[in-house]
Write a protein that holds these residues in place. Structure first.
Motif, mmCIF file in Angstrom:
data_model
loop_
_atom_site.group_PDB
_atom_site.id
_atom_site.type_symbol
_atom_site.label_atom_id
_atom_site.label_comp_id
_atom_site.label_asym_id
_atom_site.label_seq_id
_atom_site.Cartn_x
_atom_site.Cartn_y
_atom_site.Cartn_z
ATOM 1 N N LEU A 1 26.178 -8.257 1.057
ATOM 2 C CA LEU A 1 25.545 -7.577 2.175
ATOM 3 C C LEU A 1 24.627 -6.476 1.665
ATOM 4 O O LEU A 1 25.030 -5.642 0.849
ATOM 5 N N LEU A 2 23.394 -6.477 2.143
ATOM 6 C CA LEU A 2 22.409 -5.469 1.771
ATOM 7 C C LEU A 2 22.078 -4.617 2.991
ATOM 8 O O LEU A 2 22.095 -5.106 4.129
ATOM 9 N N ASN A 3 21.773 -3.361 2.743
ATOM 10 C CA ASN A 3 21.364 -2.442 3.803
ATOM 11 C C ASN A 3 19.902 -2.072 3.576
ATOM 12 O O ASN A 3 19.563 -1.440 2.580
ATOM 13 N N LEU A 4 19.035 -2.488 4.496
ATOM 14 C CA LEU A 4 17.605 -2.230 4.372
ATOM 15 C C LEU A 4 17.302 -0.795 4.781
ATOM 16 O O LEU A 4 17.633 -0.377 5.895
ATOM 17 N N LEU A 5 16.694 -0.044 3.881
ATOM 18 C CA LEU A 5 16.346 1.342 4.181
ATOM 19 C C LEU A 5 14.942 1.451 4.761
ATOM 20 O O LEU A 5 14.725 2.123 5.770
ATOM 21 N N THR A 6 13.980 0.796 4.128
ATOM 22 C CA THR A 6 12.606 0.867 4.619
ATOM 23 C C THR A 6 11.767 -0.254 4.023
ATOM 24 O O THR A 6 12.220 -0.981 3.135
ATOM 25 N N ILE A 7 10.548 -0.358 4.519
ATOM 26 C CA ILE A 7 9.565 -1.312 4.012
ATOM 27 C C ILE A 7 8.283 -0.524 3.763
ATOM 28 O O ILE A 7 7.821 0.214 4.644
ATOM 29 N N GLU A 8 7.711 -0.703 2.582
ATOM 30 C CA GLU A 8 6.481 0.000 2.227
ATOM 31 C C GLU A 8 5.403 -1.010 1.850
ATOM 32 O O GLU A 8 5.706 -2.126 1.432
ATOM 33 N N PHE A 9 4.144 -0.572 1.970
ATOM 34 C CA PHE A 9 3.017 -1.414 1.591
ATOM 35 C C PHE A 9 2.068 -0.616 0.712
ATOM 36 O O PHE A 9 1.696 0.510 1.048
ATOM 37 N N ALA A 10 1.703 -1.191 -0.429
ATOM 38 C CA ALA A 10 0.717 -0.585 -1.325
ATOM 39 C C ALA A 10 -0.439 -1.562 -1.450
ATOM 40 O O ALA A 10 -0.274 -2.668 -1.976
ATOM 41 N N GLU A 11 -1.599 -1.153 -0.958
ATOM 42 C CA GLU A 11 -2.773 -2.015 -1.032
ATOM 43 C C GLU A 11 -3.313 -2.009 -2.456
ATOM 44 O O GLU A 11 -3.434 -0.959 -3.070
ATOM 45 N N THR A 12 -3.612 -3.196 -2.975
ATOM 46 C CA THR A 12 -4.162 -3.292 -4.322
ATOM 47 C C THR A 12 -5.613 -3.741 -4.256
ATOM 48 O O THR A 12 -6.504 -3.007 -4.644
ATOM 49 N N ALA A 13 -5.857 -4.920 -3.770
ATOM 50 C CA ALA A 13 -7.215 -5.435 -3.579
ATOM 51 C C ALA A 13 -7.338 -5.780 -2.102
ATOM 52 O O ALA A 13 -6.814 -6.784 -1.655
ATOM 53 N N PRO B 1 -7.776 -7.088 1.437
ATOM 54 C CA PRO B 1 -6.688 -6.559 2.241
ATOM 55 C C PRO B 1 -5.302 -6.829 1.644
ATOM 56 O O PRO B 1 -4.295 -6.615 2.295
ATOM 57 N N GLY B 2 -5.234 -7.312 0.426
ATOM 58 C CA GLY B 2 -3.964 -7.672 -0.201
ATOM 59 C C GLY B 2 -3.259 -6.490 -0.822
ATOM 60 O O GLY B 2 -3.785 -5.385 -0.910
ATOM 61 N N GLY B 3 -2.036 -6.754 -1.259
ATOM 62 C CA GLY B 3 -1.243 -5.716 -1.888
ATOM 63 C C GLY B 3 0.183 -6.150 -2.077
ATOM 64 O O GLY B 3 0.483 -7.348 -2.111
ATOM 65 N N SER B 4 1.064 -5.169 -2.174
ATOM 66 C CA SER B 4 2.489 -5.432 -2.373
ATOM 67 C C SER B 4 3.302 -4.800 -1.255
ATOM 68 O O SER B 4 3.131 -3.624 -0.948
ATOM 69 N N VAL B 5 4.164 -5.615 -0.670
ATOM 70 C CA VAL B 5 5.138 -5.141 0.301
ATOM 71 C C VAL B 5 6.443 -4.975 -0.457
ATOM 72 O O VAL B 5 6.860 -5.884 -1.177
ATOM 73 N N VAL B 6 7.094 -3.825 -0.307
ATOM 74 C CA VAL B 6 8.362 -3.586 -0.983
ATOM 75 C C VAL B 6 9.425 -3.294 0.064
ATOM 76 O O VAL B 6 9.291 -2.351 0.850
ATOM 77 N N LEU B 7 10.469 -4.132 0.077
ATOM 78 C CA LEU B 7 11.635 -3.893 0.919
ATOM 79 C C LEU B 7 12.636 -3.151 0.059
ATOM 80 O O LEU B 7 13.028 -3.641 -1.010
#
Length: 148
Positions: free
Chosen positions: A87-99, A101-107
């Protein structure tokens, strides 16, 4: 409370989705990476923050689906991907734009676990699936701020 159905196409939209998913529970086995479809799908039990704060003060969880489209890669850190019942507890979701409109989503999960999605662009959908149940506990966070 009505069932939520939200779409996120930019960072501001994603912050709203992340707010509704703070402290959601998900098992590793409910995270499905589908590379051929460029999609990640998760089944979560989200804590109903809106109902806990605004309505009658009852604590509830809701079964919710979360979908990320246009995902080019999926990587995990500090997660036991083979432990399907974990079982995992999700704290937040972040987005860092790289190019744009793309980028990295981090859960980001409690305990230091992370799931990183490299995306062509943000295309996220949250949808409540219907089942709702009472819970006795309201998630609490320890204030990490140092004393002045």
């Amino acid at each position: 409370m009505d069932q939520l159905k939200l779409v996120a196409l930019d960072r501001d939209d994603l912050e709203i989705v992340a707010t509704h998913l703070q402290d959601a529970h998900v098992t590793v086995g409910d995270i499905h990476w589908r590379p051929q479809e460029k999609r990640l799908v998760m089944g979560l039990d989200r804590f109903d923050w809106e109902g806990a704060v605004c309505e009658d003060g009852h604590y509830r969880r809701r079964r919710t689906a979360l979908r990320f489209d246009r995902v080019m890669a999926c990587k995990c850190r500090n997660l036991e991907c083979q432990a399907k019942d974990r079982l995992l507890n999700l704290l937040t979701i972040e987005f860092a734009e790289t190019a744009s409109p793309g980028g990295s989503v981090v859960l980001i999960f409690s305990g230091g676990g992370e799931l990183r999605l490299d995306v062509e662009c943000l295309e996220v959908e949250l949808a409540d699936l219907g089942p709702v149940w009472d819970t006795t506990a309201c998630p609490a966070h320890v204030d990490q701020a140092s004393p002045a």
